[in-house]
Design a protein around this motif. Structure first.
Motif: not given
Length: 306
Positions: A173-180, A287-290
């Protein structure tokens, strides 16, 4: 032999490196892809059309990283670079610790290999060496090239790798945030030396992690403990640090993906992964995109169009 009119299509997976304790050594290919079509034309130079991630942001001329990787490969193989038209369809987030720069480099090198098919033979070791020359480390480019779980190391003769197949019980599972976060900033927070006991700790966990990922997924939580890099980098990505703490407190094998700020969670079933995703999405302050992903086992592929 003229290359004009040759067209190849390339597909390269995202990668996640380190996997907790395997700093600069372990990498995993994931089922999220950038796709590229490259055609040789009469006119010199390069023109790049970018769709998806990076559209309107990344360069569309010879300074584009994919074009630079193609040029690097042609030059290393003693070939003149022809004019190029490129169409990129990108899905891998940039600046999130999912190997986007390594994927771009591997895309270019793989495209060059395809365009030069029948002109110059390039073996896998040379591909890895070319990619590492540009990326600086082999831990991301090795899984992007070859797929699966890779152990990468360097020798006086150049970088090498070993590909392993991941146990079917592992569900990433990868959790991707809005920030870099820039890789350079993350690396700048690393100390030049670490305590002996921390080094021994990571050696043991890295060895255990190989066993967990290939044979015994029930060991994945304990095997993803780390003392070499994640703690030091936490101040640069506090939201990542805090969400990893929440997930690990709940028993999930959560680690920083590459240099971050994305999070990799190595679950032992799709059901566990779904619960972990719900926890992450509801716990994060931002927000995190799963992304429930599979392990990619092929790595970079090339298709000859004409």
């Amino acid at each position: 032999m003229s290359l004009i009119g040759r067209t190849v299509r390339v597909r390269v997976p995202a990668t996640t490196a380190n996997l907790g304790p395997g700093f600069d050594t372990l990498g995993l290919a994931l089922s999220l892809y950038d796709e590229l079509e490259v055609s040789v034309r009469d006119a010199p130079g390069a023109c790049v059309a970018v769709h998806g991630v990076g559209a309107g942001e990344v360069p569309t001329d010879e300074s584009n990283l994919v074009v630079r990787a193609i040029a690097h490969t042609f030059r290393a193989l003693g070939q003149d670079l022809p004019g190029l038209d490129l169409i990129a369809h990108n899905s891998i987030p940039h600046g999130r610790g999912l190997g986007s720069s390594g994927t771009a480099i591997v895309s270019g090198i793989t495209a060059a290999r395809g365009l030069l098919d029948g002109v110059v033979d390039v073996d896998d070791n040379r591909l890895l060496a070319l990619a590492t020359e540009m990326e600086g480390h082999p831990d991301n480019v090795a899984p992007a090239l070859f797929g699966g779980l890779t152990i990468a190391w360097t020798t006086p003769e150049g970088p090498k790798h070993k590909k392993l197949m991941v146990h079917r019980g592992v569900s990433p599972l990868v959790l991707v945030p809005e920030f870099t976060l820039s890789t350079e900033l993350a690396r700048s927070l690393q100390p030049e030396s670490v305590p002996h006991e921390d080094a021994v700790f990571n050696v043991s966990r890295s060895a255990l992690l190989i066993a967990a990922l290939t044979q015994s997924p029930e060991l994945v939580f304990e095997s993803t403990e780390d003392r070499l890099h994640q703690t030091y980098r936490g101040s640069a990505m506090p939201q990542t640090r805090d969400l990893i703490a929440v997930l690990r407190d709940a028993g999930y094998a959560a680690v920083v993906s590459g240099a971050g700020p994305s999070i990799l969670v190595l679950c032992t079933s799709p059901a566990e992964r779904a619960v972990a995703a719900d926890l992450a999405v509801s716990s994060g302050e931002s927000p995190w995109r799963a992304l429930p992903l599979a392990v990619d086992v092929k790595g970079a592929t090339v298709e000859f169009v004409s």
